[in-house]
Design an enzyme around this catalytic site. Structure first.
Site, PDB file in Angstrom:
ATOM      1  N   HIS A 140     -72.385 -37.167 -23.950  1.00 17.34           N
ATOM      2  CA  HIS A 140     -73.188 -38.257 -23.362  1.00 17.34           C
ATOM      3  C   HIS A 140     -73.416 -39.411 -24.345  1.00 17.34           C
ATOM      4  O   HIS A 140     -73.857 -40.481 -23.930  1.00 17.34           O
ATOM      5  CB  HIS A 140     -74.562 -37.743 -22.925  1.00 17.34           C
ATOM      6  N   ASP A 177     -68.178 -29.839 -18.223  1.00 20.00           N
ATOM      7  CA  ASP A 177     -69.639 -29.738 -18.270  1.00 20.00           C
ATOM      8  C   ASP A 177     -70.180 -30.155 -16.894  1.00 20.00           C
ATOM      9  O   ASP A 177     -69.581 -30.978 -16.212  1.00 20.00           O
ATOM     10  CB  ASP A 177     -70.154 -30.689 -19.364  1.00 20.00           C
ATOM     11  N   HIS A 179     -72.492 -31.993 -16.168  1.00 21.61           N
ATOM     12  CA  HIS A 179     -72.901 -33.401 -16.164  1.00 21.61           C
ATOM     13  C   HIS A 179     -71.698 -34.303 -16.443  1.00 21.61           C
ATOM     14  O   HIS A 179     -70.746 -33.897 -17.109  1.00 21.61           O
ATOM     15  CB  HIS A 179     -73.978 -33.634 -17.229  1.00 21.61           C
ATOM     16  N   ASP A 265     -72.679 -25.334 -18.371  1.00 19.63           N
ATOM     17  CA  ASP A 265     -73.852 -25.501 -17.502  1.00 19.63           C
ATOM     18  C   ASP A 265     -73.504 -25.631 -16.019  1.00 19.63           C
ATOM     19  O   ASP A 265     -74.390 -25.837 -15.190  1.00 19.63           O
ATOM     20  CB  ASP A 265     -74.749 -26.664 -17.968  1.00 19.63           C
TER      21      ASP A 265
HETATM   22 ZN    ZN Z   1     -74.300 -30.747 -19.406  1.00 15.77          ZN
END
Ligand code: ZN
Length: 365
Positions: A140, A177, A179, A265
């Site tokens: 990120h 991931d 996200h 995740d």
């Molecule tokens: Zn994540």
């Protein structure tokens, strides 16, 4: 075949503290921050006690230099992290979502340097592939700010280290991931030599990021491809994304090296995500990418740990991935194997509609 492995106990010392609010009108009982050390430390412990460690080649981390960080991040941002770290800790983002304790700068440098070292080991053929179990995560992080518990963009820093000595190298990043890999996408959106693929839960984090419409910019147009799966997707949908979208995209792009932003995740017990991938699912996903790497780039693939917040399930999902990478089966069973029978493991038509659209974009700028 040999698998490089990078883990240092000091990664677990990265201190995210406690989260909670005690302001009037916003009371939440403080509790250890969700990005704590337990999930990763327990994976490292399972790798050791299962005996898998004896089948891996330890690749020691070293701190990334400030010059290496500065190939990706603004000097002002780096200076801010160093200064706060020297003063007892602080935050890597204005929203104060990305805390770190005293010495956090050094630990984050070590995480980035671990990925650099492992990538060079794979590229030089000292190991066949690798797994960097690093913390803090990186996908990120943007050029001028941390975000989502990430301080420095570990994979991008490794890519730039490699490209400083090997011009023209084509690199693909597969981000599974839960996200969106916004940092990687933004750093490389105009770059035709880096392919950024991300499968993630639709509109989870960051908000309004990672849509099918984001395809890259300028000369990099077509080198970004996102698959935003609806919440509730499981093994079936994730495997279809890899087989029908990502492998064809890799075949079209022809990378010299593949990175996997290996957040765990999307696992079925994660407190942040709402997907239901299991250890068996991650094993099969790893097999698909290993086969693609074998076909396209002599097996050169580097897995870099990102998110994953269940101290119960991350160790088993991570073990499954590294077993497949190394070709060594420890015989340890997934204690939560019943998750494989969840109805959500079968691809639904809304999930398939997204995958169909993404598959239609491969090779189309
Ligand atoms: Zn994540």
């Amino acid at each position: 075949m040999s698998t490089g492995y990078c883990w240092q106990e000091i990664f677990a010392w990265h201190d995210t503290g406690r989260a909670g609010r005690l302001r009037p009108g916003a009371v939440t009982e403080p509790y250890p921050h969700i990005e704590g050390p337990d999930a990763k430390r327990r994976l490292a412990a399972l790798i050791e006690v299962s005996g898998l460690l004896d089948h891996l080649v330890r690749v020691p981390a070293r701190p990334a230099s400030e010059a290496e960080l500065a190939r990706v991040h603004d000097q002002r941002y780096i200076d801010g992290i160093r200064r706060q770290s020297e003063q007892g800790g602080g935050f890597a983002d204005a929203e104060r979502h990305t805390p770190f304790g005293e010495g956090g700068f050094e630990i984050a440098r070590l995480a980035a340097g671990g990925v650099i070292e492992l990538s060079h080991a794979v590229l030089a053929g000292r190991v066949s592939n690798g797994y960097a179990l690093v913390r803090p995560p990186g996908h990120h992080a943007e050029r001028d700010t941390g975000m989502g518990y990430c301080l420095f963009a570990n994979i991008a820093i490794a890519i730039e280290s490699i490209r400083s000595t090997r011009r023209g190298l084509r690199v693909a990043v597969v981000d599974w991931d839960v996200h969106h890999g916004n940092g990687t996408q933004h750093l490389y959106e105009a770059d035709p030599e880096v392919l950024a693929l991300s499968v993630h839960e639709d509109n989870l984090f960051p908000a309004d990021s990672g849509s099918l419409e984001e395809r890259g910019t300028a000369a990099g147009h077509g080198c970004t491809l996102n698959v935003p799966l609806p919440a509730g997707s499981g093994n079936g949908a994730y495997l279809e994304v890899l087989e029908r979208v990502f492998v064809p995209a890799l075949e079209y792009f022809k990378p010299d090296l593949i990175f996997v932003a290996c957040g765990l995740d999307a696992g079925a017990m994660d407190p942040h995500g709402h997907q239901t991938v299991t250890a068996a699912g991650y094993a099969r996903m790893t097999d698909v990418l290993l086969a693609a790497a074998g076909d396209l780039c002599e097996g050169r693939i580097v897995f870099v740990h990102e998110g994953g917040y269940s101290p119960y399930y991350v160790p088993h999902c991570g073990l499954a991935v590294i077993e497949r990478l190394s070709g060594h089966d420890t015989g340890i069973e997934d204690p939560y194997f019943r998750l494989n029978e969840l109805p959500s493991q079968i691809t639904t038509s809304p999930q398939r509609a997204v995958i169909d659209r993404a598959a239609g974009m491969v090779g189309v700028a």
